[in-house]
Design an enzyme around this catalytic site. Structure first.
Site, PDB file in Angstrom:
ATOM      1  N   HIS A   1      35.617  37.966  39.660  1.00 55.05           N
ATOM      2  CA  HIS A   1      37.061  37.946  39.903  1.00 55.05           C
ATOM      3  C   HIS A   1      37.541  39.298  40.417  1.00 55.05           C
ATOM      4  O   HIS A   1      38.340  39.377  41.347  1.00 55.05           O
ATOM      5  CB  HIS A   1      37.796  37.561  38.618  1.00 55.05           C
ATOM      6  CG  HIS A   1      37.437  36.202  38.101  1.00 55.05           C
ATOM      7  ND1 HIS A   1      38.333  35.166  38.015  1.00 55.05           N
ATOM      8  CD2 HIS A   1      36.253  35.706  37.654  1.00 55.05           C
ATOM      9  CE1 HIS A   1      37.731  34.092  37.530  1.00 55.05           C
ATOM     10  NE2 HIS A   1      36.457  34.393  37.319  1.00 55.05           N
TER      11      HIS A   1
ATOM     12  N   ASP B   1      45.412  35.735  38.458  1.00 54.99           N
ATOM     13  CA  ASP B   1      44.257  34.861  38.389  1.00 54.99           C
ATOM     14  C   ASP B   1      44.677  33.426  38.055  1.00 54.99           C
ATOM     15  O   ASP B   1      45.477  33.205  37.142  1.00 54.99           O
ATOM     16  CB  ASP B   1      43.274  35.377  37.337  1.00 54.99           C
ATOM     17  CG  ASP B   1      41.849  34.950  37.650  1.00 54.99           C
ATOM     18  OD1 ASP B   1      41.035  35.815  38.031  1.00 54.99           O
ATOM     19  OD2 ASP B   1      41.576  33.728  37.549  1.00 54.99           O
TER      20      ASP B   1
HETATM   21  O1  LIG Z   1      23.166  42.862  41.523  1.00 56.07           O
HETATM   22  C1  LIG Z   1      24.254  42.404  41.826  1.00 56.07           C
HETATM   23  C2  LIG Z   1      24.627  41.047  41.541  1.00 56.07           C
HETATM   24  C3  LIG Z   1      25.890  40.612  41.904  1.00 56.07           C
HETATM   25  N1  LIG Z   1      26.752  41.460  42.526  1.00 56.07           N
HETATM   26  C4  LIG Z   1      28.110  40.995  42.904  1.00 56.07           C
HETATM   27  O2  LIG Z   1      28.738  40.427  41.781  1.00 56.07           O
HETATM   28  C5  LIG Z   1      29.556  39.315  42.182  1.00 56.07           C
HETATM   29  C6  LIG Z   1      29.175  38.109  41.334  1.00 56.07           C
HETATM   30  O3  LIG Z   1      30.151  37.113  41.484  1.00 56.07           O
HETATM   31  P1  LIG Z   1      29.772  35.565  41.521  1.00 56.07           P
HETATM   32  O4  LIG Z   1      31.011  34.812  41.797  1.00 56.07           O
HETATM   33  O5  LIG Z   1      28.651  35.340  42.423  1.00 56.07           O
HETATM   34  O6  LIG Z   1      29.250  35.230  40.086  1.00 56.07           O
HETATM   35  P2  LIG Z   1      29.733  35.560  38.621  1.00 56.07           P
HETATM   36  O7  LIG Z   1      28.942  34.661  37.770  1.00 56.07           O
HETATM   37  O8  LIG Z   1      29.626  36.970  38.333  1.00 56.07           O
HETATM   38  O9  LIG Z   1      31.260  35.101  38.685  1.00 56.07           O
HETATM   39  C7  LIG Z   1      32.084  34.305  37.952  1.00 56.07           C
HETATM   40  O10 LIG Z   1      33.322  34.282  38.668  1.00 56.07           O
HETATM   41  C8  LIG Z   1      33.373  33.595  39.874  1.00 56.07           C
HETATM   42  C9  LIG Z   1      32.892  32.199  39.725  1.00 56.07           C
HETATM   43  O11 LIG Z   1      32.759  31.584  40.939  1.00 56.07           O
HETATM   44  C10 LIG Z   1      31.558  32.225  39.070  1.00 56.07           C
HETATM   45  O12 LIG Z   1      31.115  30.913  38.903  1.00 56.07           O
HETATM   46  C11 LIG Z   1      31.673  32.870  37.753  1.00 56.07           C
HETATM   47  O13 LIG Z   1      30.541  32.816  37.042  1.00 56.07           O
HETATM   48  C12 LIG Z   1      29.316  39.090  43.676  1.00 56.07           C
HETATM   49  O14 LIG Z   1      30.404  39.604  44.416  1.00 56.07           O
HETATM   50  C13 LIG Z   1      28.056  39.920  43.966  1.00 56.07           C
HETATM   51  O15 LIG Z   1      28.032  40.512  45.248  1.00 56.07           O
HETATM   52  C14 LIG Z   1      26.414  42.766  42.828  1.00 56.07           C
HETATM   53  O16 LIG Z   1      27.200  43.505  43.394  1.00 56.07           O
HETATM   54  N2  LIG Z   1      25.169  43.198  42.459  1.00 56.07           N
END
Ligand SMILES: O=c1ccn([C@@H]2O[C@H](COP(=O)(O)OP(=O)(O)O[C@H]3OC[C@@H](O)[C@H](O)[C@H]3O)[C@@H](O)[C@H]2O)c(=O)[nH]1
Length: 470
Positions: free
Chosen positions: A19, A124
């Site tokens: 987020h 949000d």
């Molecule tokens: O090693 C990493 C892994 C991930 N990231 C970043 O972290 C973020 C992860 O966000 P994601 O939405 O993919 O997944 P998350 O699980 O963290 O998010 C959460 O919020 C958004 C929803 O869509 C997800 O389903 C929910 O789980 C991405 O922007 C990615 O670029 C990094 O910068 N480094």
């Protein structure tokens, strides 16, 4: 100062990595459009981000970061298991502090830093208290859902699915049974493609996270508008159905491609600097990149199945194993992975600059949990994906990758080394999947370019915010 520049948006994301990232990209777009932005963190994250936030603020005189308490003790891990408590802490403690803060920020001279009064709130989509309080204080509010339009439509449809008897699923029912009742998805959506919390639904029990997200989604109808980090060419049908339900819908994404913000400004973990150099040493499109986002946790058994499947597939791999992912067996797993892959054929690190990794010429495919940010980051770079969703919107997202966009393969609910090996091989070697992924990336590039669907939507959103602010 001309009236237009007096528009001042307070943005308030859920304090979770996915987020935070998309809210900062949005803020960068607003700053580029000449608006003022107050980015509301939690006290905990503002401390955790420290210098990175100060640098970002120093870089833009119309951007400031403020914070409110999230109601959890400082040493609370704030991990996936604690999400219901976090949502409750935000709904109770943060909301009280937010009300007092917004009451002062909306007044002329409300703060010493010379920022103009706040004239609009973008909060949000799963924090309805934030839009309600803003409207009570006379500040118009927009709901921003940081997930896909298709998953928002699935959540919005849950009350109807219960009415239709599609939910709860029958005890021991076949999860491959198609689901009726989610508009525009009846030809391909199965029970297993709904948010995983639907599986534990019974006539007497509803998962608290599902309950909270469904309630917030239904409440979005009251917001001035719903904003989504997606684009019409990806989700035309879901956006059209949502537009019939909401006061207005803005599809302004992918924001990370339209108005990229420095990743460090919101990264809750420190990036490993060596992984890009390791990628430089690898051949073109030869590496499997594995990251399951900021919240997913896996068992040691699942880790072992992934590891053996990856090694058997025969490609070098870059694997993000966050420090809080495997609990007690973390260190052992790390050594196992490096040993199993063999010298120089693996790079296992706690966190990476993901957008730079996905853009790297050496990356051939992305094994992802299908979080929405990761999904659209993979789409923008045209990288074929292997999807292994964990929870919430991810089950819906992975179905769209596998059955609608076809820029990857949906491996949901299976974590068996033979299937991992076979699926990774297809993603690395299929010319069809690669061609489709490339074509989708080019289409999205057109959407965010000047005159493109998302670029025009973003302009329409900024005019809407200025109108609300005048
Ligand atoms: O090693 C990493 C892994 C991930 N990231 C970043 O972290 C973020 C992860 O966000 P994601 O939405 O993919 O997944 P998350 O699980 O963290 O998010 C959460 O919020 C958004 C929803 O869509 C997800 O389903 C929910 O789980 C991405 O922007 C990615 O670029 C990094 O910068 N480094």
């Amino acid at each position: 100062m001309a009236a237009a520049d007096m528009a001042h948006v307070l943005v308030f994301p859920i304090p979770a990595q996915g987020h935070l990232n998309s809210f900062l990209h949005f803020s960068t777009g607003l700053l580029r459009a000449g608006l003022h932005v107050t980015f509301l963190h939690t006290d905990h994250n503002l401390r955790r981000l420290g210098a990175a936030v100060r640098e970002a603020a120093a870089a833009s005189p119309r951007l400031r970061f403020l914070s409110v308490p999230d109601g959890l003790p400082d040493d609370d891990p704030r991990d996936v298991g604690g999400i219901p408590q976090l949502l409750e802490g935000l709904r109770t403690t943060a909301s009280a502090a937010y009300r007092d803060l917004l009451a002062s920020l909306r007044r002329a001279g409300g703060t010493a830093d010379g920022f103009p009064p706040v004239t609009c709130v973008v909060a949000d989509g799963i924090m309805p208290f934030a839009w309600d309080i803003a409207e009570e204080l006379g500040v118009p509010a927009i709901a921003y859902r940081t997930v896909s339009a298709c998953s928002v439509l699935a959540y919005l449809s849950v009350p109807k699915l219960i009415e239709l008897g599609e939910l709860p699923f029958p005890e021991g029912g076949d999860l491959d049974e198609p689901i009726r009742g989610v508009p525009g998805m009846e030809s391909f959506l199965r029970r297993r493609d709904l948010p995983v919390q639907c599986r534990s639904l019974t006539n007497t029990y509803q998962d608290p996270l599902l309950e909270a997200v469904v309630a917030a989604t239904v409440h979005s109808r009251k917001a001035r508008a719903l904003m989504l980090n997606t684009t019409a060419s990806l989700e035309r049908s879901s956006l059209a159905h949502l537009a019939r339900e909401m006061r207005d819908v803005f599809a302004v994404g992918p924001l990370h491609a339209m108005s990229p913000a420095p990743a460090v400004a919101t990264s809750l973990w420190r990036h490993d600097d060596g992984c890009l150099a390791w990628l430089d040493s690898q051949a073109e499109r030869s590496v499997v990149y594995i990251s399951l986002g900021s919240l997913t946790v896996i068992s040691h058994e699942q880790f072992t199945e992934f590891l053996h499947g990856l090694v058997a597939a025969g490609y070098p791999f870059l694997w993000v194993l966050r420090p809080d992912m495997l609990g007690a067996s973390q260190d052992a797993a790390l050594q196992e992975a490096i040993a199993a892959a063999g010298e120089g054929r693996s790079c296992v690190v706690p966190w990476v600059p993901q957008r730079d990794v996905l853009r790297h010429r050496a990356v051939g495919c992305f094994l992802t949990h299908s979080g929405w940010n990761s999904t659209i980051e993979g789409v923008v770079e045209g990288v074929p994906m292997v999807c292994w969703p964990f929870f919430v919107d991810q089950q819906v997202n992975s179905r769209f990758v596998g059955a609608v966009w076809r820029n990857g393969l949906d491996m949901k609910d299976v974590c068996e080394r033979g299937v991992v090996e076979g699926t990774v091989r297809v993603a690395m070697e299929s010319a069809e999947v690669r061609r489709t992924a490339r074509a989708l990336a080019e289409q999205v590039e057109r959407d965010i370019a000047d005159g493109g669907a998302s670029a025009l939507e973003f302009k329409r959103l900024v005019s809407f915010i200025r109108e609300l602010s005048s």
